[in-house]
Design a protein around this motif. Structure first.
Motif, PDB file in Angstrom:
ATOM      1  N   UNK A 132      42.503  30.739  48.332  1.00  0.00           N
ATOM      2  CA  UNK A 132      41.051  30.669  48.345  1.00  0.00           C
ATOM      3  C   UNK A 132      40.424  30.239  47.039  1.00  0.00           C
ATOM      4  N   UNK A 133      41.228  29.999  46.003  1.00  0.00           N
ATOM      5  CA  UNK A 133      40.694  29.593  44.703  1.00  0.00           C
ATOM      6  C   UNK A 133      40.660  28.074  44.639  1.00  0.00           C
ATOM      7  N   UNK A 134      39.468  27.509  44.750  1.00  0.00           N
ATOM      8  CA  UNK A 134      39.302  26.065  44.686  1.00  0.00           C
ATOM      9  C   UNK A 134      38.733  25.631  43.343  1.00  0.00           C
ATOM     10  N   UNK A 135      38.697  26.547  42.362  1.00  0.00           N
ATOM     11  CA  UNK A 135      38.172  26.275  41.014  1.00  0.00           C
ATOM     12  C   UNK A 135      36.761  25.709  41.075  1.00  0.00           C
ATOM     13  N   UNK A 136      35.951  26.263  41.964  1.00  0.00           N
ATOM     14  CA  UNK A 136      34.583  25.802  42.134  1.00  0.00           C
ATOM     15  C   UNK A 136      33.643  26.777  41.421  1.00  0.00           C
ATOM     16  N   UNK A 137      33.207  26.403  40.228  1.00  0.00           N
ATOM     17  CA  UNK A 137      32.266  27.197  39.444  1.00  0.00           C
ATOM     18  C   UNK A 137      31.323  26.247  38.710  1.00  0.00           C
ATOM     19  N   UNK A 194      28.193  26.276  38.031  1.00  0.00           N
ATOM     20  CA  UNK A 194      27.192  26.854  37.132  1.00  0.00           C
ATOM     21  C   UNK A 194      27.816  27.678  36.018  1.00  0.00           C
ATOM     22  N   UNK A 195      29.136  27.667  35.924  1.00  0.00           N
ATOM     23  CA  UNK A 195      29.899  28.349  34.866  1.00  0.00           C
ATOM     24  C   UNK A 195      29.584  29.836  34.778  1.00  0.00           C
ATOM     25  N   UNK A 196      29.531  30.496  35.921  1.00  0.00           N
ATOM     26  CA  UNK A 196      29.321  31.934  35.923  1.00  0.00           C
ATOM     27  C   UNK A 196      30.494  32.685  35.309  1.00  0.00           C
ATOM     28  N   UNK A 197      31.703  32.143  35.455  1.00  0.00           N
ATOM     29  CA  UNK A 197      32.894  32.854  34.992  1.00  0.00           C
ATOM     30  C   UNK A 197      33.382  32.380  33.629  1.00  0.00           C
ATOM     31  N   UNK A 198      32.658  31.470  33.013  1.00  0.00           N
ATOM     32  CA  UNK A 198      33.072  30.948  31.715  1.00  0.00           C
ATOM     33  C   UNK A 198      32.924  32.041  30.652  1.00  0.00           C
ATOM     34  N   UNK A 199      33.941  32.191  29.828  1.00  0.00           N
ATOM     35  CA  UNK A 199      33.975  33.173  28.739  1.00  0.00           C
ATOM     36  C   UNK A 199      33.823  34.610  29.241  1.00  0.00           C
ATOM     37  N   UNK A 200      34.351  34.908  30.416  1.00  0.00           N
ATOM     38  CA  UNK A 200      34.313  36.263  30.964  1.00  0.00           C
ATOM     39  C   UNK A 200      35.704  36.865  30.885  1.00  0.00           C
ATOM     40  N   UNK A 201      35.753  38.181  30.754  1.00  0.00           N
ATOM     41  CA  UNK A 201      37.038  38.869  30.735  1.00  0.00           C
ATOM     42  C   UNK A 201      37.617  38.917  32.151  1.00  0.00           C
ATOM     43  N   UNK A 202      38.872  39.269  32.244  1.00  0.00           N
ATOM     44  CA  UNK A 202      39.546  39.355  33.543  1.00  0.00           C
ATOM     45  C   UNK A 202      38.865  40.407  34.429  1.00  0.00           C
ATOM     46  N   UNK A 203      38.434  41.497  33.825  1.00  0.00           N
ATOM     47  CA  UNK A 203      37.749  42.555  34.573  1.00  0.00           C
ATOM     48  C   UNK A 203      36.419  42.054  35.132  1.00  0.00           C
ATOM     49  N   UNK A 204      35.663  41.299  34.350  1.00  0.00           N
ATOM     50  CA  UNK A 204      34.387  40.755  34.813  1.00  0.00           C
ATOM     51  C   UNK A 204      34.590  39.710  35.915  1.00  0.00           C
ATOM     52  N   UNK A 205      35.632  38.910  35.791  1.00  0.00           N
ATOM     53  CA  UNK A 205      35.945  37.914  36.828  1.00  0.00           C
ATOM     54  C   UNK A 205      36.292  38.615  38.136  1.00  0.00           C
ATOM     55  N   UNK A 206      37.108  39.657  38.059  1.00  0.00           N
ATOM     56  CA  UNK A 206      37.477  40.396  39.268  1.00  0.00           C
ATOM     57  C   UNK A 206      36.267  41.077  39.902  1.00  0.00           C
ATOM     58  N   UNK A 207      35.335  41.567  39.076  1.00  0.00           N
ATOM     59  CA  UNK A 207      34.117  42.179  39.598  1.00  0.00           C
ATOM     60  C   UNK A 207      33.261  41.147  40.324  1.00  0.00           C
ATOM     61  N   UNK A 208      33.155  39.940  39.758  1.00  0.00           N
ATOM     62  CA  UNK A 208      32.380  38.877  40.418  1.00  0.00           C
ATOM     63  C   UNK A 208      33.028  38.462  41.739  1.00  0.00           C
ATOM     64  N   UNK A 209      34.362  38.414  41.783  1.00  0.00           N
ATOM     65  CA  UNK A 209      35.062  38.077  43.027  1.00  0.00           C
ATOM     66  C   UNK A 209      34.800  39.133  44.095  1.00  0.00           C
ATOM     67  N   UNK A 210      34.798  40.407  43.685  1.00  0.00           N
ATOM     68  CA  UNK A 210      34.519  41.491  44.624  1.00  0.00           C
ATOM     69  C   UNK A 210      33.093  41.387  45.155  1.00  0.00           C
ATOM     70  N   UNK A 211      32.132  41.103  44.268  1.00  0.00           N
ATOM     71  CA  UNK A 211      30.739  40.941  44.694  1.00  0.00           C
ATOM     72  C   UNK A 211      30.605  39.787  45.681  1.00  0.00           C
ATOM     73  N   UNK A 212      31.313  38.694  45.421  1.00  0.00           N
ATOM     74  CA  UNK A 212      31.251  37.541  46.314  1.00  0.00           C
ATOM     75  C   UNK A 212      31.752  37.900  47.703  1.00  0.00           C
ATOM     76  N   UNK A 213      32.855  38.617  47.775  1.00  0.00           N
ATOM     77  CA  UNK A 213      33.420  39.012  49.067  1.00  0.00           C
ATOM     78  C   UNK A 213      32.465  39.938  49.809  1.00  0.00           C
ATOM     79  N   UNK A 214      31.896  40.926  49.080  1.00  0.00           N
ATOM     80  CA  UNK A 214      30.987  41.873  49.731  1.00  0.00           C
ATOM     81  C   UNK A 214      29.738  41.173  50.253  1.00  0.00           C
TER      82      UNK A 214
END
Length: 96
Positions: A41-46, A48-68
């Protein structure tokens, strides 16, 4: 669906989806063989650079928010479709 069939556009829609599936199928074969480490499911589509310069924990939180949020959107759409069909198909969508 009925509008596409009436217009004769269903063939074009099918061809467009088949082309996209064909283009992404090569990566699925590479992942199955272990030649590519892309996550499902990772198509490297970002764009607006929401995940740029984010930690692994912040990236995982954004992925969880997207799914919810996607699940909530699917439930909302299912409610609209169910309500339209229960009324007998006479209800106009989007009910404005």
């Amino acid at each position: 669906h009925d509008v596409f069939v009436a217009q004769g556009s269903m063939g074009f829609g099918l061809a467009a989806v088949a082309f996209i599936e064909f283009c992404t199928g090569a990566v699925l074969v590479e992942v199955a063989k272990g030649e590519n480490d892309r996550a499902a499911g990772d198509f490297s589509l970002d764009p607006l650079s929401f995940l740029k310069d984010k930690s692994e924990e912040e990236v995982n939180l954004m992925k969880l928010k997207e799914i919810e949020h996607c699940r909530l959107g699917m439930l909302a759409f299912a409610g609209v479709v169910t309500q339209s069909s229960l009324v007998g198909g006479n209800a106009e969508f989007p009910y404005f």
